[in-house]
Design an enzyme around this catalytic site. Structure first.
Site, mmCIF file in Angstrom:
data_model
loop_
_atom_site.group_PDB
_atom_site.id
_atom_site.type_symbol
_atom_site.label_atom_id
_atom_site.label_comp_id
_atom_site.label_asym_id
_atom_site.label_seq_id
_atom_site.Cartn_x
_atom_site.Cartn_y
_atom_site.Cartn_z
ATOM 1 N N ASP A 100 0.850 -1.198 0.000
ATOM 2 C CA ASP A 100 0.000 0.000 0.000
ATOM 3 C C ASP A 100 0.887 1.250 0.000
ATOM 4 O OD1 ASP A 100 -1.902 2.032 0.610
ATOM 5 O OD2 ASP A 100 -3.130 0.615 1.728
ATOM 6 N N HIS A 102 -0.424 4.510 0.067
ATOM 7 C CA HIS A 102 -1.113 5.711 0.559
ATOM 8 C C HIS A 102 -0.488 6.188 1.866
ATOM 9 C CE1 HIS A 102 -4.028 3.743 -2.112
ATOM 10 N NE2 HIS A 102 -4.392 4.976 -2.400
ATOM 11 N N SER A 153 -5.403 -4.183 2.077
ATOM 12 C CA SER A 153 -4.580 -3.874 3.256
ATOM 13 C C SER A 153 -5.230 -4.339 4.551
ATOM 14 C CB SER A 153 -4.298 -2.372 3.344
ATOM 15 O OG SER A 153 -3.563 -1.972 2.213
#
Ligand code: B1M
Length: 211
Positions: A100, A102, A153
């Protein structure tokens, strides 16, 4: 457009030019954190909706994210800081989980905890659980914080908790989880049931701070 609508629009449009001047003006009207919460985050929410409904392409999302990051970085020195207790309240190892990328939300958590007297070891994005545990050990952390925005996630977080269990370390590490794909029920019912230590959900950076 009026100032705050213009600022929100800048995030949606990814328009960086003149950002600092608008932020300076906004700072004369309200505290930095309110600008983030009341205005900039609304812009990111709109970006997410436009992207999710196919009305915005990825490169433009990236541009919006860059403007968001620049705005938060510009505002950071203006955020309230608890004086005289830098890093003395405890240490958290913070990471975006494996797979991930972000990191805007995680970095907001970093800023808010750091400004409130906690020591934050921010490992960055795409961090496997082995790296998170190594850092927690090395820095003698009090808490592990994991962030992730993708639905996948949430699965990684579950696997991570299982891995901590398996290594027999769950009593040592309380865990705080955050990120848009999680729900409180998933964390505090489902994950709490499988994790042998304590695991809590933080809806936003302030709940992270409170926890
Ligand atoms: Co992506 N992305 N993205 N993206 N992106 C989402 C998450 C998505 C919901 C958009 C959508 O479809 N509507 C969607 C996920 C869908 C899903 O999983 N079901 C998505 C997708 C699909 C993707 C890609 C797969 C797209 C692709 O490549 N086709 C790809 C993933 C790559 C990867 O990770 N492997 C991708 C890439 C990107 C960009 C790189 C372009 C960019 C990220 C840039 C960056 O972060 N440096 C991006 C962005 C910007 C978004 C949206 C639009 C905005 C995210 C954001 O920054 N929000 C997002 C849409 C959305 O979330 N609605 C989306 C603002 C931020 C402050 O909020 O991170 O939630 P957030 O943090 C909050 C709370 O959650 C909490 O505190 C913060 C506020 O106080 N919090 C914590 C977060 N972590 C915490 C930890 C804590 C405590 C609180 O303690 C440990």
């Amino acid at each position: 457009l009026p100032l705050f609508e213009r600022l929100e629009r800048r995030i949606v449009d990814g328009e960086r030019k003149g950002l600092e001047a608008d932020l300076d003006e906004a700072l004369r009207e309200k505290p930095a954190l309110d600008i983030v919460n009341d205005t900039l985050l609304n812009g990111m929410r709109t970006v997410g909706e436009l992207f999710g409904s196919g009305q915005m392409q990825l490169p433009f999302v990236l541009q919006s994210a860059e403007v968001m990051k620049a705005a938060v970085a510009y505002l950071e020195p203006h955020m309230e800081r608890v004086e005289g207790e830098d890093g003395t309240k405890g240490t958290i190892v913070l990471a975006t989980v494996k797979g991930d990328v972000h990191d805007i939300g995680k970095n907001l958590v970093d800023i808010i905890l750091s400004n409130n007297g906690y020591s934050v070891v921010n490992l960055g994005i795409k961090q496997p659980i082995s790296a998170i545990l190594e850092a927690a050990e090395e820095h003698d952390a009090d808490v592990i914080g994991m962030s992730g925005l993708l639905v996948k996630s949430t699965v990684v977080m579950k696997e991570n908790l299982e891995e901590i269990n398996q290594r027999g370390l769950s009593a040592r590490w309380p865990v705080i989880l955050g990120g848009a794909a999680l729900t409180r029920a998933f964390v505090e019912d489902d994950l709490a049931e499988l994790y042998a230590g304590e695991v809590r959900y933080a809806r936003d950076a302030f709940e992270g701070l409170r926890l």
